[in-house]
Design a protein around this motif. Sequence first.
Motif, mmCIF file in Angstrom:
data_model
loop_
_atom_site.group_PDB
_atom_site.id
_atom_site.type_symbol
_atom_site.label_atom_id
_atom_site.label_comp_id
_atom_site.label_asym_id
_atom_site.label_seq_id
_atom_site.Cartn_x
_atom_site.Cartn_y
_atom_site.Cartn_z
ATOM 1 N N GLY A 1 -8.513 6.317 1.268
ATOM 2 C CA GLY A 1 -9.045 5.068 0.486
ATOM 3 C C GLY A 1 -8.833 4.872 -0.941
ATOM 4 N N GLU A 2 -8.286 6.516 -1.830
ATOM 5 C CA GLU A 2 -8.179 6.224 -3.194
ATOM 6 C C GLU A 2 -7.618 4.988 -3.473
ATOM 7 N N THR B 1 -0.910 6.994 -1.029
ATOM 8 C CA THR B 1 -1.889 7.014 -2.013
ATOM 9 C C THR B 1 -3.172 6.623 -1.162
ATOM 10 N N LEU B 2 -3.199 5.058 -0.546
ATOM 11 C CA LEU B 2 -4.135 4.994 0.259
ATOM 12 C C LEU B 2 -4.300 5.152 1.839
ATOM 13 N N PRO C 1 5.437 -7.154 -9.754
ATOM 14 C CA PRO C 1 4.652 -8.641 -10.233
ATOM 15 C C PRO C 1 6.133 -9.297 -10.394
ATOM 16 N N PRO D 1 7.658 -10.094 9.826
ATOM 17 C CA PRO D 1 6.108 -11.372 9.918
ATOM 18 C C PRO D 1 6.076 -12.810 10.219
ATOM 19 N N THR E 1 -0.239 -14.840 1.922
ATOM 20 C CA THR E 1 0.414 -15.832 2.614
ATOM 21 C C THR E 1 0.370 -15.889 3.627
ATOM 22 N N THR F 1 1.891 3.857 -3.455
ATOM 23 C CA THR F 1 1.496 2.758 -2.970
ATOM 24 C C THR F 1 0.483 3.204 -1.526
ATOM 25 N N ALA F 2 1.253 3.016 -0.514
ATOM 26 C CA ALA F 2 0.640 3.547 0.828
ATOM 27 C C ALA F 2 0.169 5.387 0.850
ATOM 28 N N GLY G 1 0.459 -2.349 8.970
ATOM 29 C CA GLY G 1 1.562 -1.719 8.628
ATOM 30 C C GLY G 1 2.532 -2.281 7.673
ATOM 31 N N GLU G 2 2.667 -3.947 7.490
ATOM 32 C CA GLU G 2 3.230 -4.747 6.739
ATOM 33 C C GLU G 2 4.090 -4.396 5.137
ATOM 34 N N ILE G 3 4.626 -2.571 5.256
ATOM 35 C CA ILE G 3 4.740 -2.599 4.138
ATOM 36 C C ILE G 3 5.605 -3.342 3.152
ATOM 37 N N CYS H 1 8.072 -14.734 2.434
ATOM 38 C CA CYS H 1 7.176 -14.563 3.146
ATOM 39 C C CYS H 1 6.335 -15.361 1.853
ATOM 40 N N GLY H 2 6.662 -15.499 0.713
ATOM 41 C CA GLY H 2 5.805 -16.677 -0.227
ATOM 42 C C GLY H 2 5.801 -16.222 -0.804
ATOM 43 N N GLN H 3 5.452 -14.310 -1.182
ATOM 44 C CA GLN H 3 5.152 -13.586 -2.626
ATOM 45 C C GLN H 3 6.522 -13.757 -3.299
ATOM 46 N N THR I 1 -2.278 -6.273 2.397
ATOM 47 C CA THR I 1 -1.622 -6.514 3.651
ATOM 48 C C THR I 1 -0.831 -4.925 4.229
ATOM 49 N N LEU I 2 -1.516 -4.044 3.812
ATOM 50 C CA LEU I 2 -1.176 -2.555 4.927
ATOM 51 C C LEU I 2 -1.787 -2.432 6.004
ATOM 52 N N ILE J 1 -3.800 3.240 -6.951
ATOM 53 C CA ILE J 1 -2.760 2.560 -5.933
ATOM 54 C C ILE J 1 -1.826 1.305 -7.800
ATOM 55 N N HIS K 1 6.291 -6.007 2.899
ATOM 56 C CA HIS K 1 5.578 -7.422 2.119
ATOM 57 C C HIS K 1 4.864 -7.077 1.006
ATOM 58 N N ILE K 2 4.493 -5.620 0.650
ATOM 59 C CA ILE K 2 3.345 -4.991 -0.469
ATOM 60 C C ILE K 2 4.032 -5.122 -1.826
#
Lengths: 338, 338
Positions: free
Chosen positions: B162-163, A242-243, A171, A328, B275, A239-240, A162-164, A178-180, B242-243, B167, A166-167
């Motif tokens: 799952g797509e 779509t997954l 880029p 986190p 990270t 993004t979330a 669930g750590e959305i 968090c380092g990203q 991450t998610l 993303i 940190h997606i």
Amino acid sequence: MRHVIALDVGGTGMKAALIGVDGAVLHRARRATGRERGADAVVETILGFAAELSAHGEEHFGEPAAAAGVAVPGIVDAQRGVAAYAANLGWRDVPLRDLLSSRLGGVPVALGHDVRTGGLAEGRIGAGRGTDRFLFVALGTGIAGAIGIDGVVEAGAHGFAGEIGHIVVRPGGMPCPCGQHGCLERLASASAVGEAWAGACGDPDADAADCAKAVESGDPRAAAVWQGAVDALADGLVTALTLLDPRTLIIGGGLAGAGETLFTPLRAAVEQRVTFQKLPSIVPAALGDSAGCLGAGLLARDLLGTTETDPETDPENDPSPTPTPQSPIPTPPSEVTT
Amino acid sequence: MRHVIALDVGGTGMKAALIGVDGAVLHRARRATGRERGADAVVETILGFAAELSAHGEEHFGEPAAAAGVAVPGIVDAQRGVAAYAANLGWRDVPLRDLLSSRLGGVPVALGHDVRTGGLAEGRIGAGRGTDRFLFVALGTGIAGAIGIDGVVEAGAHGFAGEIGHIVVRPGGMPCPCGQHGCLERLASASAVGEAWAGACGDPDADAADCAKAVESGDPRAAAVWQGAVDALADGLVTALTLLDPRTLIIGGGLAGAGETLFTPLRAAVEQRVTFQKLPSIVPAALGDSAGCLGAGLLARDLLGTTETDPETDPENDPSPTPTPQSPIPTPPSEVTT
């Protein structure tokens, strides 16, 4: 009357309730967390508070609580009942479930992560009531989420699901503690919006709520800051979805307090981005800062094998900010800023 | 002997098996899908094939199949048992579960999505055996995934979960037939790598397997194409972990046939990006192109309430390419290219 203890431990305060097995809130209480007294003292405060709640139940409702649920910040191993890490409470590997069960004379205890537990309540008895699949996203000091599938919130293999926040949506973008680089949390949390608006308007004390007000009054600088956050949030949400293909996106936390100033452009931005994906409904959280405590009650009631009927959300329940998600990663604790 | 029918319907061929309730593969068969004969003829072929398999079971194993499972491409509503959409078969809202059950004399039938069903098999009896949480990603003509949680693959609210191929990992990047820009599928599918390598080396027939060979022989142009795909894939996988916080990432499909040429740099790229997230193990798929059929058998056996013991993955099972994921969008059907 058969009931359970529900306890939501925050960085500053604890919220507790006694909740009937039918979901009715029978009693509410609050207490300072007192984290300045150290990690062990916080644990002792929780245990003492729970024991008092148990005694209160015995006195007023004829029997002690049949189970207890507790929501805590940080990294939680719900399966082992261990608070693995909480920067703002100084905790590492605290076996809170067993400590509580033992203090309460052996009643079953469930331990949950604060945002996932709040999300459970929003999904089952709040804004997502009746939905089979939801994603709850809390926009506070940080951004965290809860993935709900068939009435259960997914914790992940190590308690990190669930750590959305940190997606990476940009880029190579802004560094995140968090380092990203380019994490959603750096762009669309209440803190991030507050910082961006403070920089844009020149008032170092301006926060996200001030930005929302300036947007409403037609300030173009505020509108630019706000749209930047909305666009980043829409990117992350698409993004979330779509997954995960959720039916409902529930948005809470301080930033959601802006109401339609947030939801109208956010719905438009998500709609603009999806192509083949199914558009979920995007709704504000409904339980306010009671979500964590009500969710802890659900965890406890689940231990008894009961199913909720219509829940009580009592009149003192303020329907604005939902719990601040805890990052986190170790960052200075703070309350929701709007 | 009590057994089930397992059927995996692909764009070109169908793979079938009779599988004992203990997981042993008792019989295998293949048949052309014959999609050139039209949508209805494909349905009729499936029904006839299933009826023959049932008769074979009755003759050789003393009783007809106790249940059937069938995996199909496209968009699948598993709950209603309907093949909602499959571009390459010309299907729209085919009630395949009820049609099959009726043809098989009323036995229970389960319908599943091809990649999710293959992922179920990889997670439960293949590369992820014993893991509680996995993400299966198939790198074929397209990229699709299966999210496994406690032995079940998450379908999402509308059958779209799952797509991961869609993303966005490169905002504003290459247009994708789905309508978005910068989708993972445009950068890291076997097709995308093949196209990029064909362009770089000047041979229009070169494919992803040729690119992998050129990488292995030290060609720097191939190395650049390959690393671009690995970086995009690592970005997408880190977003997903991450998610979701899976314990195991299972990578299949044509591109995974490159073995350590893919897995060594991919593990390094994922490790470099995470990270605070927990690093999952990253493993190649183990069941090859039998995954969909074996998964269909698991769906059928689940209907009987049996639990698998050690499965049979028979010796003719080729451990290379896993099923080509079907894009959720209408694109010309094609087979795995490597």
